[in-house]
Write a protein that holds these residues in place. Structure first.
Motif, PDB file in Angstrom:
ATOM      1  N   MET A 113       6.382  14.123  20.352  1.00 24.93           N
ATOM      2  CA  MET A 113       5.480  14.667  21.359  1.00 24.93           C
ATOM      3  C   MET A 113       4.852  13.568  22.172  1.00 24.93           C
ATOM      4  O   MET A 113       4.933  13.530  23.373  1.00 24.93           O
ATOM      5  N   SER A 114       4.240  12.595  21.497  1.00 24.76           N
ATOM      6  CA  SER A 114       3.524  11.557  22.232  1.00 24.76           C
ATOM      7  C   SER A 114       4.482  10.715  23.061  1.00 24.76           C
ATOM      8  O   SER A 114       4.137  10.257  24.134  1.00 24.76           O
ATOM      9  N   SER A 115       5.738  10.505  22.574  1.00 22.57           N
ATOM     10  CA  SER A 115       6.691   9.727  23.343  1.00 22.57           C
ATOM     11  C   SER A 115       7.121  10.500  24.587  1.00 22.57           C
ATOM     12  O   SER A 115       7.365   9.918  25.643  1.00 22.57           O
ATOM     13  N   GLN A 116       7.224  11.846  24.495  1.00 24.40           N
ATOM     14  CA  GLN A 116       7.600  12.656  25.641  1.00 24.40           C
ATOM     15  C   GLN A 116       6.534  12.593  26.731  1.00 24.40           C
ATOM     16  O   GLN A 116       6.843  12.524  27.911  1.00 24.40           O
ATOM     17  N   LEU A 117       5.273  12.632  26.319  1.00 25.39           N
ATOM     18  CA  LEU A 117       4.187  12.593  27.293  1.00 25.39           C
ATOM     19  C   LEU A 117       3.710  11.182  27.578  1.00 25.39           C
ATOM     20  O   LEU A 117       2.881  10.981  28.449  1.00 25.39           O
ATOM     21  N   ALA A 118       4.221  10.227  26.826  1.00 23.35           N
ATOM     22  CA  ALA A 118       3.908   8.810  27.046  1.00 23.35           C
ATOM     23  C   ALA A 118       2.402   8.556  27.092  1.00 23.35           C
ATOM     24  O   ALA A 118       1.891   7.954  28.036  1.00 23.35           O
ATOM     25  N   ILE A 119       1.704   9.010  26.078  1.00 19.45           N
ATOM     26  CA  ILE A 119       0.257   8.799  25.998  1.00 19.45           C
ATOM     27  C   ILE A 119      -0.007   7.511  25.225  1.00 19.45           C
ATOM     28  O   ILE A 119       0.337   7.408  24.051  1.00 19.45           O
ATOM     29  N   PRO A 120      -0.621   6.526  25.864  1.00 22.72           N
ATOM     30  CA  PRO A 120      -0.876   5.257  25.166  1.00 22.72           C
ATOM     31  C   PRO A 120      -1.862   5.457  24.016  1.00 22.72           C
ATOM     32  O   PRO A 120      -2.786   6.269  24.102  1.00 22.72           O
ATOM     33  N   SER A 121      -1.676   4.704  22.951  1.00 19.70           N
ATOM     34  CA  SER A 121      -2.584   4.797  21.818  1.00 19.70           C
ATOM     35  C   SER A 121      -3.956   4.239  22.175  1.00 19.70           C
ATOM     36  O   SER A 121      -4.068   3.210  22.836  1.00 19.70           O
ATOM     37  N   SER A 127      -8.715   0.620  21.163  1.00 20.18           N
ATOM     38  CA  SER A 127      -9.677   0.541  22.272  1.00 20.18           C
ATOM     39  C   SER A 127     -10.947   1.347  22.015  1.00 20.18           C
ATOM     40  O   SER A 127     -11.829   1.396  22.879  1.00 20.18           O
ATOM     41  N   VAL A 128     -11.042   1.975  20.835  1.00 19.94           N
ATOM     42  CA  VAL A 128     -12.244   2.714  20.476  1.00 19.94           C
ATOM     43  C   VAL A 128     -12.735   2.217  19.120  1.00 19.94           C
ATOM     44  O   VAL A 128     -12.007   1.537  18.392  1.00 19.94           O
ATOM     45  N   SER A 129     -13.952   2.568  18.781  1.00 11.48           N
ATOM     46  CA  SER A 129     -14.499   2.161  17.492  1.00 11.48           C
ATOM     47  C   SER A 129     -13.764   2.869  16.352  1.00 11.48           C
ATOM     48  O   SER A 129     -13.125   3.921  16.552  1.00 11.48           O
ATOM     49  N   ALA A 130     -13.869   2.307  15.165  1.00 13.06           N
ATOM     50  CA  ALA A 130     -13.247   2.925  13.994  1.00 13.06           C
ATOM     51  C   ALA A 130     -13.826   4.314  13.757  1.00 13.06           C
ATOM     52  O   ALA A 130     -13.113   5.253  13.362  1.00 13.06           O
ATOM     53  N   GLU A 131     -15.120   4.474  14.025  1.00 13.28           N
ATOM     54  CA  GLU A 131     -15.780   5.772  13.831  1.00 13.28           C
ATOM     55  C   GLU A 131     -15.229   6.808  14.802  1.00 13.28           C
ATOM     56  O   GLU A 131     -14.936   7.952  14.414  1.00 13.28           O
ATOM     57  N   GLU A 132     -15.075   6.409  16.074  1.00 11.91           N
ATOM     58  CA  GLU A 132     -14.525   7.344  17.051  1.00 11.91           C
ATOM     59  C   GLU A 132     -13.075   7.672  16.736  1.00 11.91           C
ATOM     60  O   GLU A 132     -12.647   8.823  16.888  1.00 11.91           O
ATOM     61  N   TRP A 133     -12.316   6.680  16.285  1.00 18.96           N
ATOM     62  CA  TRP A 133     -10.919   6.928  15.973  1.00 18.96           C
ATOM     63  C   TRP A 133     -10.784   7.951  14.838  1.00 18.96           C
ATOM     64  O   TRP A 133      -9.955   8.866  14.912  1.00 18.96           O
ATOM     65  N   GLN A 134     -11.606   7.834  13.811  1.00 20.06           N
ATOM     66  CA  GLN A 134     -11.543   8.798  12.714  1.00 20.06           C
ATOM     67  C   GLN A 134     -11.909  10.196  13.206  1.00 20.06           C
ATOM     68  O   GLN A 134     -11.292  11.191  12.795  1.00 20.06           O
TER      69      GLN A 134
END
Length: 256
Positions: free
Chosen positions: A1-9, A13-20
């Motif tokens: 899915m993510s490769s089809q829409l090419a959404i960068p990770s 670029s975000v805090s560990a708290e936001e990522w969780q």
């Protein structure tokens, strides 16, 4: 899915708290799809990001719930502005409902909203949710109603949403659907699971065309204490690790 829409990770670029928070919110979207509670690209789940900015995460408008990933979620402010201009746009109706609640409920880390068949059916019934099942008692202990005003696009409806919800954890939006509020994403999901199941049971019971046995008055008053006992005081976190393991077995791309 993510490769089809090419959404960068966004992981780096975000805090560990936001990522969780992003991972858990993406998981909630996938679980809604897995249980068949999604409505194509419509309805929403939001999660407030800790901090003084009062930003929250919500789904990108146009993506199926089974496609949502941690990196695809959109961070917005209380005015609905995207923090990252390269992100997808959001659904204005979703912003209206969720921003209204996040604005006044500091305990509302997660707000979950669905348009399920059983949920909308019960929302259209004059008496609303009935005390017909054990599942119904948990929502009934903290349940609010909001009358239908059309598609939630008007700014002035926010005040009425806030007033009607009050301090409740569950809300039935008349002729519209279901909503739960939780101090965490797992809590909001568990609340929605129970409310949805209660609505399904009610529709099934009423369809049986036989006399019903309602639960006696007074029992609902003991439910809050019993709920803490059933979940060992962990709330939604008791079931959440198992739900994540289930998603990982099916498709772990929500973590991307």
């Amino acid at each position: 899915m993510s490769s089809q829409l090419a959404i960068p990770s966004k992981k780096d670029s975000v805090s560990a708290e936001e990522w969780q928070l992003r991972v858990d919110l993406a998981a909630a979207y996938r679980l809604i799809a897995l249980h068949g509670w999604d409505d194509l690209i419509f309805t929403h789940v939001s999660a407030r990001i800790p901090g003084d900015e009062h930003h929250f995460l919500i789904n990108p408008y146009g993506m199926m719930f089974e496609e949502i990933t941690a990196s695809s979620l959109v961070r917005i402010d209380q005015e609905g502005n995207k923090i990252n201009p390269d992100d997808f746009d959001i659904n204005p109706a979703g912003f209206t409902i969720h921003s209204a609640i996040h604005d006044v409920r500091d305990d509302a880390v997660c707000v979950m909203h669905t348009h399920t068949t059983a949920g909308v059916a019960v929302s259209a019934q004059q008496e609303g949710l009935l005390a017909l099942s054990q599942q119904s008692l948990f929502p009934l202990a903290s349940l609010a109603y909001h009358d239908y005003e059309g598609v939630a696009l008007r700014e002035d409806e926010k005040a009425r949403l806030q007033r009607d919800l009050g301090n409740a954890s569950f809300m039935i939006l008349r002729n519209h659907g279901l909503l739960t509020v939780g101090g965490s994403i797992p809590d909001a999901f568990l609340g929605m699971f129970i409310l949805q199941r209660a609505c399904e049971i009610q529709i099934g019971a009423l369809a049986g065309n036989r006399p019903l046995t309602p639960i006696p008055d007074g029992i609902v008053d003991t439910i809050k204490q019993q709920a803490a006992q059933v979940t060992r005081g962990m709330g939604g976190n008791l079931a959440w690790p198992g739900l994540l393991r289930k998603l990982d077995r099916i498709d772990a791309s929500f973590r991307q």
